[in-house]
Design a protein around this motif. Sequence first.
Motif, PDB file in Angstrom:
ATOM      1  N   VAL A   1       0.909  -1.099  -0.042  1.00 54.28           N
ATOM      2  CA  VAL A   1      -0.045   0.169  -0.014  1.00 54.28           C
ATOM      3  C   VAL A   1       0.748   1.306  -0.014  1.00 54.28           C
ATOM      4  N   ASP A   2       0.697   1.900  -1.221  1.00 58.79           N
ATOM      5  CA  ASP A   2       1.742   2.915  -1.264  1.00 58.79           C
ATOM      6  C   ASP A   2       1.550   4.487  -0.594  1.00 58.79           C
ATOM      7  N   MET A   3      -0.180   4.324  -0.635  1.00 55.80           N
ATOM      8  CA  MET A   3      -0.653   5.734  -0.145  1.00 55.80           C
ATOM      9  C   MET A   3      -0.710   5.695   1.411  1.00 55.80           C
ATOM     10  N   VAL A   4      -0.457   7.028   1.861  1.00 59.13           N
ATOM     11  CA  VAL A   4      -0.316   7.022   3.308  1.00 59.13           C
ATOM     12  C   VAL A   4      -1.570   8.072   3.632  1.00 59.13           C
ATOM     13  N   PRO A   5      -2.305   8.027   4.747  1.00 63.62           N
ATOM     14  CA  PRO A   5      -3.387   8.653   5.378  1.00 63.62           C
ATOM     15  C   PRO A   5      -2.938   9.996   5.616  1.00 63.62           C
ATOM     16  N   LYS A   6      -3.501  10.995   5.202  1.00 64.79           N
ATOM     17  CA  LYS A   6      -3.174  12.485   5.541  1.00 64.79           C
ATOM     18  C   LYS A   6      -4.285  13.271   5.696  1.00 64.79           C
ATOM     19  N   VAL A   7      -3.998  14.330   6.426  1.00 66.88           N
ATOM     20  CA  VAL A   7      -5.194  15.519   6.324  1.00 66.88           C
ATOM     21  C   VAL A   7      -4.842  16.504   5.364  1.00 66.88           C
ATOM     22  N   ARG A   8      -5.847  16.805   4.511  1.00 70.54           N
ATOM     23  CA  ARG A   8      -5.671  18.252   3.590  1.00 70.54           C
ATOM     24  C   ARG A   8      -6.328  19.318   4.284  1.00 70.54           C
ATOM     25  N   ILE A   9      -5.782  20.546   4.425  1.00 73.26           N
ATOM     26  CA  ILE A   9      -6.425  21.623   4.953  1.00 73.26           C
ATOM     27  C   ILE A   9      -6.263  22.510   3.981  1.00 73.26           C
ATOM     28  N   GLU A  10      -7.268  23.457   4.010  1.00 78.92           N
ATOM     29  CA  GLU A  10      -7.504  24.603   3.143  1.00 78.92           C
ATOM     30  C   GLU A  10      -7.783  25.790   3.800  1.00 78.92           C
ATOM     31  N   VAL A  11      -7.267  26.859   3.787  1.00 81.76           N
ATOM     32  CA  VAL A  11      -7.544  28.179   4.390  1.00 81.76           C
ATOM     33  C   VAL A  11      -7.660  29.212   3.388  1.00 81.76           C
ATOM     34  N   LEU A  12      -8.725  29.786   3.365  1.00 80.13           N
ATOM     35  CA  LEU A  12      -8.680  31.229   2.606  1.00 80.13           C
ATOM     36  C   LEU A  12      -8.303  32.109   3.536  1.00 80.13           C
ATOM     37  N   THR A  13      -7.332  33.115   2.833  1.00 85.41           N
ATOM     38  CA  THR A  13      -6.895  34.248   3.652  1.00 85.41           C
ATOM     39  C   THR A  13      -6.796  35.406   2.709  1.00 85.41           C
ATOM     40  N   ASP A  14      -6.686  36.440   3.688  1.00 88.89           N
ATOM     41  CA  ASP A  14      -6.265  37.588   2.955  1.00 88.89           C
ATOM     42  C   ASP A  14      -4.627  37.670   2.876  1.00 88.89           C
ATOM     43  N   ASP A  15      -4.111  38.705   1.784  1.00 82.81           N
ATOM     44  CA  ASP A  15      -2.694  38.433   1.861  1.00 82.81           C
ATOM     45  C   ASP A  15      -1.827  38.529   3.032  1.00 82.81           C
ATOM     46  N   THR A  16      -2.444  39.389   3.904  1.00 86.72           N
ATOM     47  CA  THR A  16      -1.658  40.078   5.244  1.00 86.72           C
ATOM     48  C   THR A  16      -1.359  38.903   6.245  1.00 86.72           C
ATOM     49  N   LEU A  17      -2.269  37.963   6.342  1.00 88.44           N
ATOM     50  CA  LEU A  17      -2.258  36.889   7.177  1.00 88.44           C
ATOM     51  C   LEU A  17      -1.215  35.695   6.647  1.00 88.44           C
ATOM     52  N   LEU A  18      -0.955  35.746   5.157  1.00 91.61           N
ATOM     53  CA  LEU A  18      -0.415  34.766   4.716  1.00 91.61           C
ATOM     54  C   LEU A  18       0.936  34.169   5.139  1.00 91.61           C
ATOM     55  N   PRO A  19       1.797  35.125   5.360  1.00 90.70           N
ATOM     56  CA  PRO A  19       3.197  34.755   6.144  1.00 90.70           C
ATOM     57  C   PRO A  19       2.844  33.909   7.396  1.00 90.70           C
ATOM     58  N   ILE A  20       2.098  34.411   8.188  1.00 92.93           N
ATOM     59  CA  ILE A  20       2.012  33.995   9.523  1.00 92.93           C
ATOM     60  C   ILE A  20       1.132  32.566   9.515  1.00 92.93           C
TER      61      ILE A  20
END
Lengths: 417, 417, 417, 112, 112, 112
Positions: free
Chosen positions: F53-72
């Motif tokens: 079994v080559d696939m490993v369980p992962k969690v995919r996170i999605e965050v919508l953000t404005d550009d200012t918060l991006l680096p943090i």
Amino acid sequence: MNSGDTAWMLMSSALVLFMTPGLAFFYGGMVRAKNTLGMLMKNYVAMGLVTVTWIVVGYTLAFGTDLGGGMLGGLDYLGLKGVAIDIAKGEQAGAIHGATVPDAVIMVFQMMFAIITPALISGAIAERMKFSAWAVFIAIWSIVVYAPVAHWVWSAHGFIFEHIKAVDFAGGTVVHINAGAAALAAVLIIGPRLGFRQSPIRPHSLPLTLLGAGMLWFGWFGFNGGSSFGANALAVNAFIVTQIAAGVAGTAWLLMEQFQHGKPTTLGFASGAVAGLVAITPAAGFVGYLAAVAIGVAAGVVCYLALQIKFALNFDDALDVVAVHLVGGILGSLLTGVFSESRINPSVLDGLFFGGGSTQLIRQTIAVVVAFGFSFIISFVLLKLVDAVIGLRITEAEERRGLDISLHEEQSYALTE
Amino acid sequence: MNSGDTAWMLMSSALVLFMTPGLAFFYGGMVRAKNTLGMLMKNYVAMGLVTVTWIVVGYTLAFGTDLGGGMLGGLDYLGLKGVAIDIAKGEQAGAIHGATVPDAVIMVFQMMFAIITPALISGAIAERMKFSAWAVFIAIWSIVVYAPVAHWVWSAHGFIFEHIKAVDFAGGTVVHINAGAAALAAVLIIGPRLGFRQSPIRPHSLPLTLLGAGMLWFGWFGFNGGSSFGANALAVNAFIVTQIAAGVAGTAWLLMEQFQHGKPTTLGFASGAVAGLVAITPAAGFVGYLAAVAIGVAAGVVCYLALQIKFALNFDDALDVVAVHLVGGILGSLLTGVFSESRINPSVLDGLFFGGGSTQLIRQTIAVVVAFGFSFIISFVLLKLVDAVIGLRITEAEERRGLDISLHEEQSYALTE
Amino acid sequence: MNSGDTAWMLMSSALVLFMTPGLAFFYGGMVRAKNTLGMLMKNYVAMGLVTVTWIVVGYTLAFGTDLGGGMLGGLDYLGLKGVAIDIAKGEQAGAIHGATVPDAVIMVFQMMFAIITPALISGAIAERMKFSAWAVFIAIWSIVVYAPVAHWVWSAHGFIFEHIKAVDFAGGTVVHINAGAAALAAVLIIGPRLGFRQSPIRPHSLPLTLLGAGMLWFGWFGFNGGSSFGANALAVNAFIVTQIAAGVAGTAWLLMEQFQHGKPTTLGFASGAVAGLVAITPAAGFVGYLAAVAIGVAAGVVCYLALQIKFALNFDDALDVVAVHLVGGILGSLLTGVFSESRINPSVLDGLFFGGGSTQLIRQTIAVVVAFGFSFIISFVLLKLVDAVIGLRITEAEERRGLDISLHEEQSYALTE
Amino acid sequence: MKLVIAYINPYKLDEVRDALKEAGVSGLTAANVEGFGRQAGHVETYRGSEYEVDMVPKVRIEVLTDDTLLPIIISTIERTARTGAIGDGKIAVLPVEDVIRIRTGERGREAV
Amino acid sequence: MKLVIAYINPYKLDEVRDALKEAGVSGLTAANVEGFGRQAGHVETYRGSEYEVDMVPKVRIEVLTDDTLLPIIISTIERTARTGAIGDGKIAVLPVEDVIRIRTGERGREAV
Amino acid sequence: MKLVIAYINPYKLDEVRDALKEAGVSGLTAANVEGFGRQAGHVETYRGSEYEVDMVPKVRIEVLTDDTLLPIIISTIERTARTGAIGDGKIAVLPVEDVIRIRTGERGREAV
Ligand SMILES: Nc1ncnc2c1ncn2[C@@H]1O[C@H](COP(=O)(O)OP(=O)(O)O)[C@@H](O)[C@H]1O
Ligand SMILES: Nc1ncnc2c1ncn2[C@@H]1O[C@H](COP(=O)(O)OP(=O)(O)O)[C@@H](O)[C@H]1O
Ligand SMILES: Nc1ncnc2c1ncn2[C@@H]1O[C@H](COP(=O)(O)OP(=O)(O)O)[C@@H](O)[C@H]1O
């Protein structure tokens, strides 16, 4: 009529009926999720169809007065005529092997065997067989294959019982070899599943398989323990050796896995336990405790090795009915001739191991060959006929989509709502 | 006291208890995943609450010395006073219908019936009823509805038994019509689920439903087979006709589906089998094998057609308690008057079909009407009361989120960790 | 030999065997999905290993002729020598407590107890113990801990039975305190799971847990009911009080939850019922119905409160074996000394509540202390030894990945294919 | 850099993944989804009530890649996922502004 | 072309899908996800231990579309998924560089 | 505005979510996925047949953000999801053209 014996036979009958759902889950957990209901259904429906065929003709062909030569029972019990309880006349008892329980309870106990035997075959053709073809097949099979073999082996004048003098306590030949041979025929005719040996086909729910194994183990106490037709010493012996063989065979299978792969598996333990239960079945009323250990070890090891057969011969016995039931049934039937003890059951010779020479072993071997040959040939012909008339196999698109939706318009799991 | 009979009654009692988890899974698989535990709980809790109500007053109201007129039992067994086993004095036996087993074992056997009967109702109000209201409802219902009906039908001086002379072997009126009538009342009062007839509400796990059906089938051998109060010929008859009716009805339902939709379903087989078990229940100790075939066919066909009632009348009997238990119970009770045979059980007249005329059928009809009317009315009033005091229904937000989290702060499945 | 008694003992043996799969699912549903098979396997394998240890030496150490002082049985039944059914010589019966059933059936009935007892421990070390270490541990434990304690309490010359004169009907000390003490030792040695008290560790499938609870409840009728060694009045009493205690304790637990958290849970009902079953186990053949109500209430309340122990002492008894089995077992054993009635069972003194003074209660207390102390100490030493030689605990990476893949190279669910 | 999203038939996942691996893709992420499109769904029947299920089980693949590998990724998916029957699915290409490998903190092409 | 992503309440999926279909959308892909946001989660209790579950089950819809249909897709989702209660979810619009239909190899607008 | 996608180890989800919340992120969406990459899969064995079994369980996170918060956001994910072992996963940043809050119809930065 003895109420204690009757209580035990009623209970045993219920236990054997419970094995068919058990088998359904044992098998059902091993298929892919999209085929779960298709698998369960092939088992459950046997509880419907074979109930009907058994009361109409199956019982009388198996246990009716022998027509001569020990080949088949007559039609005296057609539609269960004469089997009914008649309080006024007093209950009938003793017609079958002189048992102390009403004949009718033996009829229904035997019905449960007739139900589970064709169900066993379903593991071989898992994930690709039409439901209609299956229904027609098992209904006919229960009449033309099961009933005759049951007559030969278990009826007082059956030729294997009376002439060959082979013994089969609870169904090594009648149930396991019989179903295993039919499974082999079915696999050869229906061909492998899409993707067999190319892509992984994994069990979708081993907890269901383990549950089924637990139900089978539990029910098997009725299967073997009830085959003494009473709550007597023989029942006790059968019960104990059943437990021993199951436990030992499960353990032996685990050890084989440990040696070969380094990891013992739950499916392995369950498979080994079932193999042990299969192998002790013909022997349960004839062998002692230590023989049960030996039979358990043999079942665990030999059935485990027999898994390789399907890869060697390249046929897709999906859930290993051949390796477990055919091989296990043959093993148990032969080892009965090795370990039988007249001390335990006067109706049998001492086996090879107990100084009785090879007579009983030879008888057992003949019975094995006869039962295998008959079942394989008639099953093969019958399946070819069904294939010609209805077709055995679903289409490729149906197989891809899965039996549940394709055959039954149902979905097994909808867990997100 | 007969040890064989006692063994069978102990076993039967255990089997009937096992039916309540069976029913829980039969129902639990049919609801949406978010309501699974809510469904299971409504059944399991009956094993707690009704155990209590039964030992305190239920048993004595049902089986205590008749207060006169066959309407209710007296309080002689209040808190199980006088039911205890007293080794020194010798076991008491025979107080109930002259059985050869201790009275106490009949008390506990009957307790299991009192438990499962209100649990049956839970299918009708699935996915929307408060737990607290349910708990209060069944506790009271087991006392004010179940116990009286059990007295009328099964106590030696109950008026249906003694005066109307209708028969009910294992609970066609007491269990199935009784629960079915209450289910009908409940559905009318509580109203349909959010989205009923608008969006699909699919079973979340048919394997669980099939498992439950298997457990029910298995347990039903105790339900019907134990209602003879011993491991006797009548038990054998009841056992056999139970198996026949279940198998035949499951098959009949499949055929109906095949004709109407072109696809047989696993839910259909399970439903049909349960319908057959329901219908044979009142008849099991009075009818023969072929009558069981007829009752099985009738149950499979009629209960299948009865599914349409809820769409016609537009009420949301979520898991079809009316179609299966009320209709099946009525059917079986009436057919008992058609197919009963004094040859099988001297305590009954020959039915219509066996030349006994319509006397028994008329008696059965009266009993059906009385049981239905009483249960429907009292259940209706009781539910209205509970609704007024506690409220029957959860809020819309709770219903959307599901019973598991809303009512029990639990989640049924967390498969990704 | 009495056929009715034998029927009941065969059935009871089957029921007790069925409890081990029941326990497996009860526990299996409570762990995270990735550890499901690991949990099931730790239970199922007991059906293999302990079958072997029991027939080889366990039975004879427990029930062989006492070696003197009531400490251990001799080797007369080594390898089940002399236990076999010998039809020619007539069945042996009565060797054990003068029972009317073959000795062999008691041997196998007791085997089922020997199997489930170590399996109970598995809940404590859930989700982190090596399979190999577990297998070695329970095999040895069944010999060096279980067999001696069984001898002391249940053998005619066992010192607790004969000299201390404490009573234990079906295993309060032998099974529950014994397993509970070992569980406590195991938890202290193996340490908490990764993330214990930091991140939520939720049950992955409460339906499986409920199923297991149903199977346990059903099987417990054999466990307690069979401990009378026959289908007699004592069996009836044991059966009834078992049902009462389970139902009452489940209800009591629900009420505690309602008061403390405002929401009753399905896991709570199941846990309470099991706690009630545990507590009634030692008492079942000695106490009456109302005492069973009291014991049920006590079990529901006390075991519920005992859940806090693990948080107070900060040890990770993963599935609360200590709170349910150790505490429940102690509670039941002591309450036996409070509520026992010689009227019900002449072999016991009247308890504190029935005017018999504190004699029986003191005896019970001594037995509790002795059983707890012995089991805790020997289990502790044994686990330390196994830890030194094999290591008890899997690696952190294995624990993260889950037992199923790490230990068994299997996956419990593959629902998307 | 780009993000390639592909909706494919579930039973094609192994084949597509192996082919992408061979084509030089070092990683991808897959999820079970349900697709609605031209492909017909199916009917389910429960106790005589029919439900039309319009959604078909699909697998959604996501591959982060630098621009050079893009054409070969697309053609590989096209080739291996195609059966010619309705429902083979779609591929979409989205612009990506940055990629970071969590373990090392590498950014951009190195991180893929 | 654009990729419209919407997080909505699960019980709204059927309604949204039917409305989008009516609005001319020929396909979409949906997945079960868990959302964290302003909407409160719930508490679970197992044997007296309480767990706060912050995540709420949501459905994530993805629609590939050409630019002309974009406004109507957004307004359709807004209209059908809105209940007015916290947790109705969000819609995001992402640029898409290319779309390919695997079955036919069509590209761009044709492929949607 | 941006969409941040991160593939992380499942047992890191709680930690990452809590840290993001603290960093000022008001919402995110997570899904269970299977990842293929450098991290080794595992072997399964069923009745003697081995499956890789080559696939490993992962969690995919999605965050919508404005550009200012991006680096943090990026640094927070990097910090909390990192274990240093292969398989820690990746973060990708995609451009977003618009965001709409379904409940209120707010658009752009307000909607995040
Ligand atoms: N516009 C779209 N947006 C997102 N996903 C789509 C879109 N159209 C199709 N899909 C996905 O592609 C799958 C296949 O599409 P379908 O129209 O059935 O077949 P084909 O692509 O062969 O014409 C769908 O099940 C769905 O998952
Ligand atoms: N910044 C975000 N990034 C990704 N998904 C988000 C974001 N904010 C919210 N969501 C998703 O939208 C859902 C609803 O958000 P929530 O804040 O609870 O309600 P509302 O959008 O009505 O204010 C969340 O459950 C989550 O799935
Ligand atoms: N090119 C890629 N596109 C999409 N997802 C990827 C890609 N490479 C890796 N991933 C995801 O990241 C996870 C971790 O990647 P892996 O190579 O195993 O470890 P690491 O990122 O630490 O080097 C994978 O399981 C997969 O989900």
